[in-house]
Design a protein around this motif. Structure first.
Motif, short mmCIF file in Angstrom:
data_model
loop_
_atom_site.label_atom_id
_atom_site.label_comp_id
_atom_site.label_asym_id
_atom_site.label_seq_id
_atom_site.Cartn_x
_atom_site.Cartn_y
_atom_site.Cartn_z
N GLU A 12 5.00 -0.46 17.64
CA GLU A 12 4.90 -0.16 16.20
C GLU A 12 3.63 -0.77 15.61
OE1 GLU A 12 6.60 1.91 14.34
OE2 GLU A 12 8.00 2.43 15.94
N PHE A 62 -0.93 9.02 8.43
CA PHE A 62 0.05 8.15 9.09
C PHE A 62 0.03 8.37 10.59
CE2 PHE A 62 2.64 11.95 8.01
CZ PHE A 62 3.14 12.27 9.27
N LYS A 64 3.17 7.69 13.40
CA LYS A 64 4.56 7.26 13.59
C LYS A 64 4.97 7.50 15.03
CE LYS A 64 5.88 8.70 8.92
NZ LYS A 64 6.75 9.59 8.14
N GLU A 66 8.19 8.38 17.57
CA GLU A 66 9.51 9.02 17.57
C GLU A 66 10.05 9.07 18.99
OE1 GLU A 66 8.44 12.87 16.09
OE2 GLU A 66 8.19 12.18 14.04
#
Length: 125
Positions: A12, A62, A64, A66
């Motif tokens: 992350e 962004f 991200k 998943e």
């Protein structure tokens, strides 16, 4: 925090650092001898990887992660998943989802990226 959670946290942190183009933060997450590969291309070292992040065109909206899966092994950790990124280039929104495979090792007591592989997206030839 267990080892799986520590690896997830490092993953992350990398996504956030790439989204913000924080090259020093990215560098801290890389193990010595880091290599980055894309499907069908030669591997590049940490310096070239950092330049590639710096040279991403447009504004990164962004990055991200998943569908993350983490497997801890005696010599490292395997992380697979989907990276979802959105970038604005010339007023156009570019939405990109691609698979990735990351190999982590412990370096100086911290989980660091030893290798990262980007996989072609679902619409790639």
């Amino acid at each position: 925090m267990n080892e799986r959670e520590r690896v997830a946290e490092a993953s992350e942190k990398m996504a956030v650092a790439i989204a913000r183009r924080e090259l020093a933060a990215i560098r801290e997450l890389l193990a010595p001898g880091f290599v980055h590969r894309t499907h069908g291309a030669a591997g590049v070292d940490a310096a070239a990887f950092l330049r590639a992040v710096e040279d991403i065109p447009g504004e990164i909206t962004f990055v991200k992660l998943e569908q993350i899966e983490i497997d801890i092994a005696p010599t490292g950790a395997l992380v697979t998943g989907i990276q979802h990124a959105q970038v604005i280039v010339d007023a156009q929104v570019v939405d990109d989802r691609r698979g990735f495979v990351d190999w982590f090792v412990k370096h100086a007591g911290e989980w660091r990226f030893q290798a990262a592989v980007d996989l072609p997206g679902p619409d790639s030839d």
